[in-house]
Design an enzyme around this catalytic site. Sequence first.
Site, PDB file in Angstrom:
ATOM      1  N   GLY A  12      27.147  54.869  28.791  1.00  0.00           N
ATOM      2  CA  GLY A  12      26.779  53.770  28.493  1.00  0.00           C
ATOM      3  C   GLY A  12      27.103  53.260  27.060  1.00  0.00           C
ATOM      4  N   ARG A  66      25.857  57.167  53.345  1.00  0.00           N
ATOM      5  CA  ARG A  66      26.230  56.399  52.654  1.00  0.00           C
ATOM      6  C   ARG A  66      25.622  54.869  52.743  1.00  0.00           C
ATOM      7  NH1 ARG A  66      28.247  55.810  47.287  1.00  0.00           N
ATOM      8  NH2 ARG A  66      29.426  57.664  47.536  1.00  0.00           N
ATOM      9  N   VAL A  93      32.006  53.495  44.163  1.00  0.00           N
ATOM     10  CA  VAL A  93      32.592  52.306  44.967  1.00  0.00           C
ATOM     11  C   VAL A  93      31.464  51.174  45.265  1.00  0.00           C
ATOM     12  CG1 VAL A  93      33.908  51.394  47.190  1.00  0.00           C
ATOM     13  CG2 VAL A  93      34.622  53.456  45.697  1.00  0.00           C
ATOM     14  N   ASN A 108      33.498  43.762  36.211  1.00  0.00           N
ATOM     15  CA  ASN A 108      33.993  44.980  36.001  1.00  0.00           C
ATOM     16  C   ASN A 108      34.800  45.346  34.617  1.00  0.00           C
ATOM     17  OD1 ASN A 108      34.103  47.968  36.277  1.00  0.00           O
ATOM     18  ND2 ASN A 108      36.357  47.528  36.854  1.00  0.00           N
ATOM     19  N   HIS A 110      37.731  47.649  32.979  1.00  0.00           N
ATOM     20  CA  HIS A 110      38.577  48.705  33.162  1.00  0.00           C
ATOM     21  C   HIS A 110      39.643  48.948  32.001  1.00  0.00           C
ATOM     22  CE1 HIS A 110      41.096  51.267  35.618  1.00  0.00           C
ATOM     23  NE2 HIS A 110      42.140  50.687  35.352  1.00  0.00           N
ATOM     24  N   ASP A 147      36.086  42.068  43.540  1.00  0.00           N
ATOM     25  CA  ASP A 147      36.403  41.990  44.967  1.00  0.00           C
ATOM     26  C   ASP A 147      36.345  43.129  45.928  1.00  0.00           C
ATOM     27  OD1 ASP A 147      38.814  42.896  44.556  1.00  0.00           O
ATOM     28  OD2 ASP A 147      39.972  41.007  44.765  1.00  0.00           O
ATOM     29  N   GLY A 149      38.803  44.875  46.943  1.00  0.00           N
ATOM     30  CA  GLY A 149      39.835  45.830  46.454  1.00  0.00           C
ATOM     31  C   GLY A 149      39.340  46.770  45.408  1.00  0.00           C
ATOM     32  N   ASP A 151      40.051  47.171  41.545  1.00  0.00           N
ATOM     33  CA  ASP A 151      40.617  46.652  40.330  1.00  0.00           C
ATOM     34  C   ASP A 151      41.676  45.520  40.809  1.00  0.00           C
ATOM     35  OD1 ASP A 151      39.209  48.487  38.926  1.00  0.00           O
ATOM     36  OD2 ASP A 151      40.844  49.876  38.929  1.00  0.00           O
TER      37      ASP A 151
END
Length: 197
Positions: A12, A66, A93, A108, A110, A147, A149, A151
């Site tokens: 975190g 899931r 995911v 996100n 990355h 979205d 996909g 990244d």
Amino acid sequence: MLRVVVLVSGGGTNLQAIIDKVKDGTVTNTEIVGVISNNYGVKSLERADKAGIKNEVVAPKDYPDRAAFNRALLNALDSYNPDLIVLAGFLVVIPDIVIKKYEGKIINIHPSLIPSFCGTGYYGLRVHKAALERGVKISGATVHFVDAGTDTGPIILQKAVEVLPDDTPEILQRRIMEQAEWVILPQAIDMIANNRL
């Protein structure tokens, strides 16, 4: 006031950067209303507790499949009525049902300059290991919208960080967190909160 829910999996440090920048007024018009982790007993939950932020665990292992986990995650998110969902080292995911409901409201961080070293399999130290193996001289971090996909969503901010000759994946990871991730993730939230995007 932008209502933010942060999704985490581990230590975190990005969550802490957001908490600190909201507290010191660098990020304005923003309230962190909840933190959700997919793992029990992680440092990020302690950070949320310490900051007085409601937090909970929605772990895949607690559900029969899931699909049940995906619904539970969506229900947990819905309970906070968020304006923005921030993935801060969330190693799950994101289910399609969440992406569809919160389209354009999930971001996100990355740890590379997308489109380099991103996509399926590129997370954590793997990203930095790949960058060092390739011999790049500059890496960095990217904040992007999420979205369907991996990244692939629209880029909001990027910040470059120099790769040094004696870097290990761990050293490079730390430098990118300090010089890029902890800077641009709060900055992106502030831009969204104040309609500057």
